[in-house]
Design a protein around this motif. Structure first.
Motif, PDB file in Angstrom:
ATOM      1  N   ILE A 174     -21.866 -44.151 -10.184  1.00  7.20           N
ATOM      2  CA  ILE A 174     -21.325 -45.179 -11.076  1.00  7.20           C
ATOM      3  C   ILE A 174     -21.643 -44.753 -12.504  1.00  7.20           C
ATOM      4  O   ILE A 174     -22.816 -44.585 -12.868  1.00  7.20           O
ATOM      5  CB  ILE A 174     -21.930 -46.553 -10.759  1.00  7.20           C
ATOM      6  N   LEU A 175     -20.629 -44.542 -13.294  1.00  7.16           N
ATOM      7  CA  LEU A 175     -20.808 -44.061 -14.661  1.00  7.16           C
ATOM      8  C   LEU A 175     -21.282 -45.186 -15.573  1.00  7.16           C
ATOM      9  O   LEU A 175     -20.833 -46.329 -15.457  1.00  7.16           O
ATOM     10  CB  LEU A 175     -19.499 -43.477 -15.185  1.00  7.16           C
ATOM     11  N   ILE A 176     -22.187 -44.831 -16.492  1.00  5.79           N
ATOM     12  CA  ILE A 176     -22.702 -45.796 -17.460  1.00  5.79           C
ATOM     13  C   ILE A 176     -22.708 -45.151 -18.841  1.00  5.79           C
ATOM     14  O   ILE A 176     -22.612 -43.929 -18.981  1.00  5.79           O
ATOM     15  CB  ILE A 176     -24.117 -46.293 -17.087  1.00  5.79           C
ATOM     16  N   ASP A 177     -22.846 -45.981 -19.864  1.00 12.20           N
ATOM     17  CA  ASP A 177     -22.878 -45.511 -21.247  1.00 12.20           C
ATOM     18  C   ASP A 177     -24.267 -45.013 -21.612  1.00 12.20           C
ATOM     19  O   ASP A 177     -25.248 -45.261 -20.901  1.00 12.20           O
ATOM     20  CB  ASP A 177     -22.470 -46.641 -22.185  1.00 12.20           C
ATOM     21  N   LYS A 188     -30.411 -42.088  -8.003  1.00 14.63           N
ATOM     22  CA  LYS A 188     -29.862 -41.506  -9.240  1.00 14.63           C
ATOM     23  C   LYS A 188     -28.334 -41.589  -9.276  1.00 14.63           C
ATOM     24  O   LYS A 188     -27.656 -40.699  -9.780  1.00 14.63           O
ATOM     25  CB  LYS A 188     -30.292 -40.037  -9.383  1.00 14.63           C
ATOM     26  N   ARG A 189     -27.787 -42.696  -8.788  1.00 17.61           N
ATOM     27  CA  ARG A 189     -26.328 -42.833  -8.733  1.00 17.61           C
ATOM     28  C   ARG A 189     -25.729 -43.451  -9.987  1.00 17.61           C
ATOM     29  O   ARG A 189     -24.506 -43.548 -10.102  1.00 17.61           O
ATOM     30  CB  ARG A 189     -25.938 -43.661  -7.511  1.00 17.61           C
ATOM     31  N   PHE A 190     -26.558 -43.914 -10.924  1.00 17.69           N
ATOM     32  CA  PHE A 190     -26.053 -44.348 -12.221  1.00 17.69           C
ATOM     33  C   PHE A 190     -26.149 -43.159 -13.167  1.00 17.69           C
ATOM     34  O   PHE A 190     -27.245 -42.687 -13.477  1.00 17.69           O
ATOM     35  CB  PHE A 190     -26.866 -45.531 -12.749  1.00 17.69           C
ATOM     36  N   CYS A 191     -25.013 -42.659 -13.603  1.00 17.90           N
ATOM     37  CA  CYS A 191     -24.977 -41.411 -14.372  1.00 17.90           C
ATOM     38  C   CYS A 191     -24.323 -41.644 -15.730  1.00 17.90           C
ATOM     39  O   CYS A 191     -23.223 -42.203 -15.822  1.00 17.90           O
ATOM     40  CB  CYS A 191     -24.193 -40.339 -13.606  1.00 17.90           C
ATOM     41  N   ILE A 192     -24.992 -41.200 -16.774  1.00 20.37           N
ATOM     42  CA  ILE A 192     -24.499 -41.390 -18.141  1.00 20.37           C
ATOM     43  C   ILE A 192     -23.344 -40.442 -18.422  1.00 20.37           C
ATOM     44  O   ILE A 192     -23.386 -39.261 -18.064  1.00 20.37           O
ATOM     45  CB  ILE A 192     -25.644 -41.163 -19.147  1.00 20.37           C
ATOM     46  N   THR A 193     -22.317 -40.953 -19.070  1.00 19.01           N
ATOM     47  CA  THR A 193     -21.216 -40.127 -19.549  1.00 19.01           C
ATOM     48  C   THR A 193     -20.916 -40.517 -20.983  1.00 19.01           C
ATOM     49  O   THR A 193     -21.277 -41.605 -21.439  1.00 19.01           O
ATOM     50  CB  THR A 193     -19.966 -40.288 -18.660  1.00 19.01           C
ATOM     51  N   SER A 194     -20.268 -39.641 -21.714  1.00 16.20           N
ATOM     52  CA  SER A 194     -20.016 -39.891 -23.129  1.00 16.20           C
ATOM     53  C   SER A 194     -18.801 -40.785 -23.325  1.00 16.20           C
ATOM     54  O   SER A 194     -17.928 -40.884 -22.455  1.00 16.20           O
ATOM     55  CB  SER A 194     -19.803 -38.569 -23.865  1.00 16.20           C
ATOM     56  N   GLU A 195     -18.730 -41.419 -24.499  1.00 16.79           N
ATOM     57  CA  GLU A 195     -17.548 -42.210 -24.837  1.00 16.79           C
ATOM     58  C   GLU A 195     -16.358 -41.270 -24.960  1.00 16.79           C
ATOM     59  O   GLU A 195     -16.468 -40.148 -25.428  1.00 16.79           O
ATOM     60  CB  GLU A 195     -17.770 -42.968 -26.144  1.00 16.79           C
TER      61      GLU A 195
END
Length: 332
Positions: free
Chosen positions: A42-45, A80-87
Motif C-alpha cells: 500500500i503506497l503512502i506519502d 513492511k507493506r506500507f511503502c513510501i512513494t514520491s508525489e
C-alpha cells in the motif's frame, strides 16, 4: 508477485450512518486488507499522512470490526507493506472535499500503481486512473489478476526474460529497505574445481548476475539494502565436499567481486552439509515484504533467455523458512 496499490484514506474515515451499512463497509475493507497482506503493498506519502489517516479511521469503526481492522493494519506494518512513494504530479483539480485524501491524490499519478481503491461517494477519487470503488473490488479484474499472482506456474519457455523482470523481480525488489535473501543449496553443490580453483556452474552464475542486475537497478550506490545469498557445500562427493573451505572462500570472493561490479552490497553465507544435517531442497527468495518459493531454484534462464518451467508461490512465514532450511547448519 507484489502489486502496488493505493487505498484512499477517506474509505477508512467514512462510515455509513446506518449500522448495517457500516458493518458491511468495514467488512469489505477488511477483505481488501487481507488481500493486501497476501501480495500487495500500500503506497503512502513521504510524511506518512495516508498511513496515519487510515489508522485514525479504523479506530472509529464499529467495535465489531475495529479490533480485526487494527490487527490487520499492524500486520501490514510489521510486514513492511506500507511503502513510501514520491508525489507524481496530480493533474486533476482538487475537487475532492475530503482532506484525508489530499496526500493520496498527490501520489495517485504514479504510473506504476496497479490499483487505486476508492469510495463511490467521492467523484474525484472514483475517477482517478486505475481506480475501483470498494463495492466493486471483489469482482473486479484487478482482484482477479491479483489472485492469479499468488501463484505463478509457467510452462517451459512461456515467458521471456523481460516478462519475468516486469512481473516478478521489479515488483519484488523495488521496495526492499533492509535486505533481500536468496536460499539455494545447489549454488554451492554444483561448483566444479577447475585447475587449482573453483568455478560456479555457468547456468547459476548467469542467473545470479541477472538477479543482481535487477536488484541493483533500484539500489545501486546505497549502503543498504544488501543482497544475501545462502548456499551450502559438503555432501555427495562433490568437488566442494572434498575441499569445503576453499569452495566457501571462492563463493565469498565471487560475492565480493559482484559487490564491486553492481554497486550493491552482496554477501555470501555458506553452510556445511553433513549426513542428517542438510539444507532442504526447496529454494526461496525473501525480502522485507514477502517470501517466494521457487520450484526450479536459481537456474531460471534457458540459453535463449526464456524462462524454464517453474512454479512460484508466496509464503508469509519467512522466519520459519530461515530456521528450518538454514540456521541449523554450521558455517564453513
Amino acid at each position: 508477485m507484489l502489486y502496488r496499490t493505493l487505498h484512499m484514506p477517506g474509505l477508512y474515515s467514512y462510515v455509513p450512518s446506518a449500522s448495517a451499512h457500516a458493518l458491511s463497509h468495514c467488512a469489505l475493507l477488511i477483505h481488501a486488507l487481507l488481500d493486501a497482506e497476501r501480495n500487495c503493498v500500500i503506497l503512502i506519502d513521504g510524511k506518512t499522512d495516508i498511513q496515519r489517516e487510515m489508522a485514525a479511521g479504523i479506530s472509529r469503526w464499529p467495535i465489531k470490526h475495529r479490533k480485526r481492522g487494527q490487527e490487520l493494519f499492524e500486520r501490514l506494518k510489521k510486514r513492511k507493506r506500507f511503502c513510501i512513494t514520491s508525489e507524481s504530479g496530480f493533474s486533476q483539480p482538487f475537487t475532492c472535499f475530503c482532506p484525508n485524501c489530499l496526500a493520496a491524490c498527490r501520489i495517485s499519478g504514479d504510473p506504476d500503481i496497479y490499483m487505486i481503491l476508492a469510495k463511490n461517494e467521492c467523484a474525484t477519487c472514483a475517477s482517478l486512473p486505475r481506480s475501483i470503488v470498494l463495492e466493486d473490488y471483489a469482482v473486479s479484474t484487478y482482484n482477479e489478476e491479483r489472485c492469479k499472482g499468488e501463484k505463478i506456474q509457467l510452462n517451459d519457455g512461456e515467458w521471456a526474460k523481460s516478462d519475468f523482470e516486469d512481473k516478478v523481480w521489479k515488483p519484488l525488489f523495488r521496495h526492499v529497505k533492509k535486505r533481500a535473501r536468496l536460499f539455494d543449496r545447489y549454488i554451492g553443490r554444483t561448483m566444479k574445481r577447475s585447475g587449482g580453483s573453483f568455478r560456479l556452474k555457468t547456468e547459476f552464475e548467469n542467473s545470479l548476475d541477472w538477479i543482481l542486475e535487477q536488484f541493483a537497478s533500484f539500489h545501486r550506490g546505497k549502503s543498504r539494502p544488501s543482497f544475501e545469498i545462502h548456499t551450502a557445500v559438503g555432501m555427495d562427493g562433490t568437488d566442494g565436499a572434498r575441499d569445503p573451505r576453499a569452495a566457501a572462500q571462492h563463493l565469498r570472493d565471487w560475492a565480493a567481486n559482484r559487490s564491486i561490479r553492481y554497486g550493491v552490497k552482496v554477501i555470501m553465507h555458506v553452510k556445511r552439509e553433513q549426513i542428517n544435517y542438510q539444507m532442504k531442497k526447496s529454494r526461496f527468495v525473501i525480502t522485507d515484504q514477502i517470501a517466494l518459493s521457487i520450484s526450479h531454484g536459481t537456474d531460471l534462464l534457458r540459453r535463449d533467455n526464456r524462462i524454464r518451467s517453474i512454479e512460484i508461490h508466496s509464503d508469509l512465514e519467512p522466519n520459519k523458512i530461515i530456521n528450518d532450511f538454514f540456521n541449523r547448519l554450521a558455517s564453513v
